[in-house]
Design an enzyme around this catalytic site. Structure first.
Site, mmCIF file in Angstrom:
data_model
loop_
_atom_site.group_PDB
_atom_site.id
_atom_site.type_symbol
_atom_site.label_atom_id
_atom_site.label_comp_id
_atom_site.label_asym_id
_atom_site.label_seq_id
_atom_site.Cartn_x
_atom_site.Cartn_y
_atom_site.Cartn_z
ATOM 1 N N MET A 82 8.183 -12.434 -6.953
ATOM 2 C CA MET A 82 9.477 -11.876 -6.580
ATOM 3 C C MET A 82 10.154 -11.358 -7.859
ATOM 4 O O MET A 82 10.293 -12.098 -8.827
ATOM 5 C CB MET A 82 10.329 -12.985 -5.932
ATOM 6 C CG MET A 82 11.789 -12.612 -5.744
ATOM 7 S SD MET A 82 12.053 -11.463 -4.377
ATOM 8 C CE MET A 82 13.841 -11.373 -4.411
ATOM 9 N N HIS B 137 -7.489 0.065 -5.085
ATOM 10 C CA HIS B 137 -6.725 1.273 -4.738
ATOM 11 C C HIS B 137 -7.624 2.481 -4.986
ATOM 12 O O HIS B 137 -7.620 3.067 -6.065
ATOM 13 C CB HIS B 137 -5.443 1.347 -5.569
ATOM 14 C CG HIS B 137 -4.486 2.370 -5.032
ATOM 15 N ND1 HIS B 137 -4.672 3.727 -5.212
ATOM 16 C CD2 HIS B 137 -3.354 2.249 -4.292
ATOM 17 C CE1 HIS B 137 -3.690 4.387 -4.612
ATOM 18 N NE2 HIS B 137 -2.873 3.503 -4.030
ATOM 19 N N CYS C 265 8.157 -4.698 0.904
ATOM 20 C CA CYS C 265 7.410 -5.970 0.973
ATOM 21 C C CYS C 265 7.834 -6.830 2.164
ATOM 22 O O CYS C 265 7.016 -7.483 2.792
ATOM 23 C CB CYS C 265 7.651 -6.796 -0.291
ATOM 24 S SG CYS C 265 6.900 -6.073 -1.732
ATOM 25 N N HIS C 266 9.147 -6.871 2.429
ATOM 26 C CA HIS C 266 9.644 -7.824 3.432
ATOM 27 C C HIS C 266 9.815 -7.207 4.824
ATOM 28 O O HIS C 266 10.165 -7.920 5.758
ATOM 29 C CB HIS C 266 10.969 -8.437 2.959
ATOM 30 C CG HIS C 266 10.827 -9.197 1.668
ATOM 31 N ND1 HIS C 266 10.258 -10.451 1.599
ATOM 32 C CD2 HIS C 266 11.149 -8.868 0.402
ATOM 33 C CE1 HIS C 266 10.245 -10.867 0.328
ATOM 34 N NE2 HIS C 266 10.784 -9.922 -0.407
ATOM 35 N N HIS D 41 -4.717 0.185 3.444
ATOM 36 C CA HIS D 41 -3.980 1.230 2.713
ATOM 37 C C HIS D 41 -4.790 2.529 2.731
ATOM 38 O O HIS D 41 -4.821 3.198 3.741
ATOM 39 C CB HIS D 41 -3.641 0.731 1.303
ATOM 40 C CG HIS D 41 -2.641 1.579 0.604
ATOM 41 N ND1 HIS D 41 -1.333 1.661 0.993
ATOM 42 C CD2 HIS D 41 -2.754 2.418 -0.462
ATOM 43 C CE1 HIS D 41 -0.685 2.505 0.206
ATOM 44 N NE2 HIS D 41 -1.533 2.979 -0.679
ATOM 45 N N CYS E 44 13.634 -3.665 -1.058
ATOM 46 C CA CYS E 44 13.070 -4.894 -0.477
ATOM 47 C C CYS E 44 12.159 -4.637 0.732
ATOM 48 O O CYS E 44 11.213 -5.400 0.964
ATOM 49 C CB CYS E 44 14.186 -5.846 -0.050
ATOM 50 S SG CYS E 44 15.592 -5.914 -1.185
HETATM 51 FE FE1 DHE Z 1 0.629 7.306 -2.061
HETATM 52 C C1 DHE Z 1 -2.254 8.584 -0.632
HETATM 53 C C2 DHE Z 1 1.075 5.309 0.661
HETATM 54 C C3 DHE Z 1 3.169 5.677 -3.686
HETATM 55 C C4 DHE Z 1 0.333 9.462 -4.666
HETATM 56 N N1 DHE Z 1 -0.442 6.960 -0.335
HETATM 57 C C5 DHE Z 1 -1.598 7.604 0.055
HETATM 58 C C6 DHE Z 1 -1.978 7.107 1.347
HETATM 59 C C7 DHE Z 1 -1.023 6.189 1.717
HETATM 60 C C8 DHE Z 1 -0.058 6.101 0.660
HETATM 61 C C9 DHE Z 1 -0.976 5.401 3.011
HETATM 62 C C10 DHE Z 1 -3.194 7.545 2.149
HETATM 63 C C11 DHE Z 1 -2.868 8.781 2.930
HETATM 64 C C12 DHE Z 1 -4.051 9.303 3.723
HETATM 65 O O1 DHE Z 1 -5.177 9.352 3.189
HETATM 66 O O2 DHE Z 1 -3.860 9.664 4.897
HETATM 67 N N2 DHE Z 1 1.876 5.740 -1.610
HETATM 68 C C13 DHE Z 1 1.889 5.075 -0.444
HETATM 69 C C14 DHE Z 1 2.922 4.045 -0.465
HETATM 70 O O3 DHE Z 1 3.273 3.303 0.485
HETATM 71 C C15 DHE Z 1 3.392 3.931 -1.854
HETATM 72 C C16 DHE Z 1 2.704 2.707 -2.453
HETATM 73 C C17 DHE Z 1 4.870 3.691 -2.089
HETATM 74 C C18 DHE Z 1 5.828 4.632 -1.389
HETATM 75 O O4 DHE Z 1 7.008 4.268 -1.254
HETATM 76 O O5 DHE Z 1 5.420 5.708 -0.970
HETATM 77 C C19 DHE Z 1 2.805 5.218 -2.447
HETATM 78 N N3 DHE Z 1 1.584 7.545 -3.848
HETATM 79 C C20 DHE Z 1 2.594 6.781 -4.315
HETATM 80 C C21 DHE Z 1 3.056 7.232 -5.603
HETATM 81 O O6 DHE Z 1 4.009 6.746 -6.281
HETATM 82 C C22 DHE Z 1 2.154 8.330 -6.026
HETATM 83 C C23 DHE Z 1 1.310 7.840 -7.214
HETATM 84 C C24 DHE Z 1 2.870 9.590 -6.495
HETATM 85 C C25 DHE Z 1 3.503 10.389 -5.383
HETATM 86 O O7 DHE Z 1 3.228 11.569 -5.312
HETATM 87 O O8 DHE Z 1 4.283 9.823 -4.644
HETATM 88 C C26 DHE Z 1 1.293 8.492 -4.781
HETATM 89 N N4 DHE Z 1 -0.724 8.754 -2.562
HETATM 90 C C27 DHE Z 1 -0.615 9.558 -3.654
HETATM 91 C C28 DHE Z 1 -1.706 10.519 -3.635
HETATM 92 C C29 DHE Z 1 -2.458 10.267 -2.488
HETATM 93 C C30 DHE Z 1 -1.821 9.153 -1.828
HETATM 94 C C31 DHE Z 1 -1.969 11.584 -4.703
HETATM 95 C C32 DHE Z 1 -3.699 11.004 -1.991
HETATM 96 C C33 DHE Z 1 -4.883 10.648 -2.812
HETATM 97 C C34 DHE Z 1 -6.108 11.392 -2.391
HETATM 98 O O9 DHE Z 1 -6.906 11.708 -3.284
HETATM 99 O O10 DHE Z 1 -6.289 11.642 -1.194
#
Ligand code: DHE
Length: 584
Positions: A124, A406, A86-87, A363, A83
């Site tokens: 939700m 995204h 989002c919350h 983001h 939760c």
């Molecule tokens: Fe990420 C980048 C946050 C889930 C793979 N992800 C980022 C960035 C943020 C972020 C803030 C930018 C960082 C930067 O540039 O400094 N990601 C989040 C979350 O909050 C989220 C939605 C859920 C969580 O609980 O973390 C989340 N992210 C994921 C995944 O499920 C992914 C697909 C698989 C994984 O490895 O966890 C994932 N995020 C990535 C990747 C990047 C990324 C591969 C960098 C992309 C790039 O080309 O720079």
């Protein structure tokens, strides 16, 4: 084999899935979506590290439901995992509505119970009817929300210093490269559920090292000199890896908080390798560290007022951080207050920060091809924000016309009719939006969405091209359709025409990987140094085989399938040369 599509398959995506709301009474007659129906909902942050902390029941109020300490602990774990994304950790609201006790008590137990069970058409999730939470858990959560939320601990200088280790001191490190690795063409691959990264040779496809990192490791970034690799886990652990060692290994590590997602290093001329920075979700703060040792130097809280309403927000999470090439500054996205901070690192004692009013729920994002402009998604508001990093000012805020942009770091290319553009795909629908990035040569197009077209389907996370490539690749790993989530759309840039939807080719990457078991998703295209190959992760569950598929960028044919039993849940891949130079 590739398939040509003239018309994209439309997959119904609910952009509303992003907006969890407790406003309307639960509409039991309407069948709500299951959580998995909306990729945007499935992509909400999960505070998995915070879920492990021990909490006490906060001071009781009259009329509090009876709850044992053990039940409260269980409720907290479920709340942080399911939760809080989002919350909010403190239940003060983020992309979802606040769930503070003044609101939950007004609504009452029965209301909360049915809302959690059935969800709402507005987004939700239906935790009960989807079977994701049991009847006992729903009862527990309805009671839990009537109690005051626990406040997770802060993580300041004493905690950081306690966690900080220099494993190899700078003076004990090699003075020259001690291995035969072509470091510039190395790929740092996130092995998400293993809490490791794999360093894969971009020339030979050989796994050169597997290095233990933080929990649910997230991203890698490279120091300006190209020598050090910085990796951050969701548990906020940063590993600094020296790629000059005979076998690259961690030389320093630190925990910068309890939940984190971003790390970056100083790139301005004269400041190469001087500082590293990491941002956290909890506590809401960023820390500037020494670039040689990760010694924490300056911790800055991001708590403060939302840019437009100017009301206080207790937990604005730090999302993407980029290093400016134009000024000695870090660009820090603060999600919930909608502010972009330009943090001048020349004088940490007298820290100067430019605070830019942008848009809420910032983001990810990247730089344009000149590296002057930072373009980033305020994803829950369907907006792109453009910052001029040379002037230190907001340039534009533009609606993408799609649902939940995204971009990752986005993709820069020159459109045959429209000039230089930067592209983003969307999580909530199938569209790709191109924003004009050339205010000098194409002033009329600058910072406007100049074209929008369809790719495979919703659930896209990343888009990529390379200055040497004539192709634009768009993934769709969170699409609910298995075939779509394991394929990639490729557009030929030279064929693009203004006002005409471009055709695309579908690469069945998942099929090419030849994995019999599971339902792997194909995620994050990443180019090699030369821009001749593009790599994809075929991301399966932890107990099943995964792979990396390498495609020849000219012919769009399969070049190599990298399989190794150590490649557990590969997701992000970071080519040293491209990541260091912001080439995308
Ligand atoms: Fe990420 C980048 C946050 C889930 C793979 N992800 C980022 C960035 C943020 C972020 C803030 C930018 C960082 C930067 O540039 O400094 N990601 C989040 C979350 O909050 C989220 C939605 C859920 C969580 O609980 O973390 C989340 N992210 C994921 C995944 O499920 C992914 C697909 C698989 C994984 O490895 O966890 C994932 N995020 C990535 C990747 C990047 C990324 C591969 C960098 C992309 C790039 O080309 O720079």
């Amino acid at each position: 084999m590739t398939i040509r599509f003239t018309q994209a398959r439309r997959v119904l995506m609910s952009s509303a899935a992003m907006a969890l709301t407790m406003l309307a009474a639960p509409a039991m007659a309407e069948k709500p979506k299951t959580h998995a129906d909306g990729p945007a909902a499935a992509y909400q942050p999960s505070m998995t590290t915070l879920a492990e902390i021990n909490v006490e029941i906060p001071g009781r109020k009259e009329g509090d439901p009876v709850m044992t300490q053990e039940e409260f602990q269980q409720g907290t774990k479920i709340y942080f995992e399911r939760c809080a994304g989002c919350h909010g950790v403190l239940r003060k609201g983020a992309t979802g509505k606040p769930l503070t006790t003044d609101i939950t008590r007004e609504n009452g137990y029965e209301y909360l119970h049915s809302f959690i069970t059935y969800g709402s058409p507005a987004g939700m999730p239906n935790w009960g009817t989807s079977g994701e939470l049991s009847e006992e858990q729903i009862d527990l959560m309805a009671r839990y929300l009537l109690l005051e939320p626990p406040a997770p601990p802060e993580f300041g200088m004493p905690e950081m210093r306690n966690s900080w280790k220099v494993l190899v001191k700078p003076e004990d490190r090699p003075t020259q490269k001690m291995n035969d690795i072509d470091i510039e063409n190395l790929m740092s691959v996130t092995l998400r559920d293993a809490g490791e990264i794999a360093l894969i040779d971009g020339n030979t496809y050989e796994v050169r090292a597997i290095i233990k990192t933080g929990y649910a490791v997230h991203i890698s970034r490279i120091s300006a000199s190209g020598r050090y690799l910085f990796v951050i886990g969701r548990d906020a652990k940063v590993n600094m890896i020296d790629m000059w060692m005979e076998t690259p290994a961690t030389v320093a590590e630190i925990k910068v908080g309890m939940e984190a997602r971003s790390v970056e290093t100083s790139k301005m001329e004269g400041w190469e390798d001087k500082y590293a920075i990491a941002g956290s979700y909890w506590p809401p703060q960023y820390v500037i560290m020494d670039g040689d040792t990760l010694e924490p130097k300056k911790i800055v809280s991001t708590r403060g007022n939302i840019y437009d309403e100017q009301t206080y927000h207790p937990e604005p999470r730090v999302a993407a951080i980029l290093a400016s090439h134009y000024r000695p500054e870090f660009i820090v996205n603060v999600k919930e207050t909608g502010k972009i901070l330009l943090v001048d690192y020349t004088d940490l004692k007298n820290l100067k920060t430019t605070e830019i009013e942008a848009e809420r729920f910032l983001h990810d994002g990247g730089l344009d091809s000149t590296h002057r402009y930072f373009i980033t998604a305020a994803n829950a508001r369907n907006k792109l924000v453009v910052i001029d990093t040379k002037e230190g000012k907001l340039t534009a805020i533009t609606d993408t016309g799609g649902a939940t942009p995204h971009p990752g770091r986005g993709a820069n290319f020159t459109h045959p009719d429209l000039g230089p553009v930067w592209a983003t795909s969307h999580l909530g629908d199938e569209s790709v939006a191109l924003i004009g990035t050339d205010p000098e040569g194409h002033a009329d197009n600058a910072w406007k969405i100049v074209q929008s077209f369809e790719a495979l389907g919703g659930g896209s996370l990343f888009i990529k091209t390379h200055p040497e490539s004539n192709h634009l690749y768009v993934d769709a790993p969170l699409n609910p359709d298995a075939e779509t989530s394991s394929s990639v759309a490729v557009f030929k840039i030279s064929d693009m025409k203004a006002g005409e939807a471009p055709e695309y080719t579908v690469l069945p990457i998942g099929e090419w990987a030849g994995i019999a078991d599971g339902q792997p998703r194909v995620v994050q295209p990443e180019f090699n140094k030369q821009g001749t190959e593009v790599w994809f992760s075929v991301w399966n569950s932890k107990d099943k085989e995964s792979a990396i598929v390498v495609v020849d960028d000219k012919t769009l044919e399969l070049k190599k399938v990298i399989k190794d039993k150590r490649l557990i849940t590969p997701t992000g891949k970071f080519n040293v040369f491209n990541t260091r130079g912001d080439i995308y």
